[in-house]
Design an enzyme around this catalytic site. Structure first.
Site, PDB file in Angstrom:
ATOM      1  N   HIS A 136       0.734  -0.678   0.113  1.00  0.00           N
ATOM      2  CA  HIS A 136       0.129  -0.276  -0.065  1.00  0.00           C
ATOM      3  C   HIS A 136       0.577   1.081   0.396  1.00  0.00           C
ATOM      4  CE1 HIS A 136      -3.070  -2.445   1.601  1.00  0.00           C
ATOM      5  NE2 HIS A 136      -3.808  -2.950   0.669  1.00  0.00           N
ATOM      6  N   ASP A 182     -10.648  -3.639   0.221  1.00  0.00           N
ATOM      7  CA  ASP A 182     -10.055  -3.490   1.459  1.00  0.00           C
ATOM      8  C   ASP A 182      -9.085  -2.771   2.648  1.00  0.00           C
ATOM      9  OD1 ASP A 182      -7.049  -2.504   1.383  1.00  0.00           O
ATOM     10  OD2 ASP A 182      -7.933  -4.101  -0.114  1.00  0.00           O
ATOM     11  N   GLU A 239     -14.632  -0.010  -7.025  1.00  0.00           N
ATOM     12  CA  GLU A 239     -14.335  -1.189  -6.105  1.00  0.00           C
ATOM     13  C   GLU A 239     -15.991  -2.142  -6.900  1.00  0.00           C
ATOM     14  OE1 GLU A 239     -12.797  -3.781  -4.251  1.00  0.00           O
ATOM     15  OE2 GLU A 239     -15.070  -5.208  -4.857  1.00  0.00           O
ATOM     16  N   ASP A 259     -17.551  -1.577 -11.896  1.00  0.00           N
ATOM     17  CA  ASP A 259     -16.527  -2.226 -12.168  1.00  0.00           C
ATOM     18  C   ASP A 259     -15.586  -0.861 -12.944  1.00  0.00           C
ATOM     19  OD1 ASP A 259     -14.610  -3.489 -14.237  1.00  0.00           O
ATOM     20  OD2 ASP A 259     -16.218  -3.385 -15.909  1.00  0.00           O
ATOM     21  N   ASP A 312      -5.246  -1.461  -7.902  1.00  0.00           N
ATOM     22  CA  ASP A 312      -5.454  -2.371  -7.149  1.00  0.00           C
ATOM     23  C   ASP A 312      -6.417  -3.392  -6.823  1.00  0.00           C
ATOM     24  OD1 ASP A 312      -4.801  -3.906  -4.246  1.00  0.00           O
ATOM     25  OD2 ASP A 312      -5.697  -2.302  -2.920  1.00  0.00           O
ATOM     26  N   THR A 357      -6.693  -7.512  -8.932  1.00  0.00           N
ATOM     27  CA  THR A 357      -6.674  -8.542  -8.391  1.00  0.00           C
ATOM     28  C   THR A 357      -6.090  -8.953  -9.296  1.00  0.00           C
ATOM     29  OG1 THR A 357      -9.403  -9.461  -9.221  1.00  0.00           O
ATOM     30  CG2 THR A 357      -9.072  -9.231  -7.196  1.00  0.00           C
TER      31      THR A 357
END
Ligand code: SAM
Length: 285
Positions: free
Chosen positions: A64, A88, A108, A140, A158, A160
């Site tokens: 981060h 997160d 997100e 999205d 950030d 996947t």
């Protein structure tokens, strides 16, 4: 010890990373992703999506800090930031440490990641979701970039890995939309995988970005749970200026607007762009 007390990450076909699990905290398949939160002795709380480790309370600071502070100090005048993914809350936590930042939009795709992390991994967002400068959009990230017009000084992807819902965030069209949504000296950064094991990601990213940006590069950080050597972080900008800032300038900015860090320093910032040869050769036309 029985197998049931170990979590085995399934990111690679030929290599697995195991965590001893002392407590299963949460598990659900929400239609979008398989979401799991568990407690470990070595890394504290861990979030895994679709069998891949996303964040651990123990080492999240490396990732981060390097994705948030590197572009912000390099730019020097960041007011607005868009974080794509990052449910997160750790990335927006680091971005919001900068008093000069006036507006942050978190995009997100999966609302349940935010809800679960706020509930079961509150130490990661550490109150960031209550900051009035933060706006959360459940969407999205690719559609958000394609359909809007607001420009940002920094865009942080950030995400996947390029499998499942995150794949679209590694596409040439998405990079083109990000280029359009950046201010003149804006910077796009992203997690670009572990080159020793996912080397193709760097080459693909480089080729897809160089048609849209004047400056395309990579820097590295050593994140313990993103196993396999250093992790590559992608960098793209319409301007050559931010990446070329001198160490003296970075030190002066950090001294003028200091924030508490455990990995990032201006010296680490500058050094992170020196790529090991096996990584450098992946950056190729
Ligand atoms: N630090 C992590 C890593 O590199 O392993 C990434 C963590 S973060 C939790 C990744 C987030 O990206 C997830 O919450 C996921 O739901 C989100 N995501 C995946 N695809 C997305 C998309 N197309 N648009 C927006 N968010 C997306």
């Amino acid at each position: 010890m029985s197998d049931e007390s170990w979590y085995s990450e399934r990111l690679y076909d030929d290599w697995r990373q195991g965590f001893r699990v002392t407590r299963d905290i949460y598990r659900v398949q929400d239609g979008l992703q398989d979401i799991r939160v568990f407690e470990t002795p070595g890394f504290g709380r861990v979030l895994a999506l679709d069998g891949v480790i996303q964040v651990t309370a123990g080492d999240e600071f490396v990732y981060h800090e390097m994705l948030a502070h590197t572009p912000i100090y390099a730019h020097g005048g960041v007011r607005s930031v868009c974080v794509v993914g990052g449910g997160d809350g750790g990335m927006v936590r680091e971005v919001l440490r900068h008093a000069q930042v006036e507006r942050v939009v978190l995009v997100e795709i999966d609302a349940s990641v935010i809800d679960l992390c706020r509930r079961y991994l509150p130490m990661v967002s550490d109150g960031a979701f209550d900051d009035p400068r933060l706006e959360v959009a459940i969407a999205d990230g690719a559609a958000f970039m394609r359909d809007g017009t607001e420009r940002f000084d920094v865009i942080i992807v950030d995400s996947t890995d390029p499998i499942g819902p995150g794949a679209v965030l590694f596409s040439q069209d998405f990079y083109g939309d990000c280029a359009r949504r950046l201010t003149d000296e804006g910077i796009l950064v992203n997690q670009n995988g572990v080159p020793f094991l996912q080397g193709g990601e760097i080459t693909d990213t480089y080729r897809r970005r160089r048609v849209h940006f004047a400056d395309v590069g990579f820097y590295v950080a050593a994140v313990p749970t993103y196993v396999g050597g250093v992790m590559a972080l992608g960098w793209a900008s319409p301007s050559l200026r931010p990446r070329a800032e001198t160490l003296e300038t970075l030190r002066a900015r950090f001294a003028a607007a200091p924030i508490p860090t455990r990995y990032y320093t201006p010296d680490v910032h500058k050094a992170a762009f020196a790529l090991p040869r096996y990584v450098e050769v992946l950056v190729t036309a």
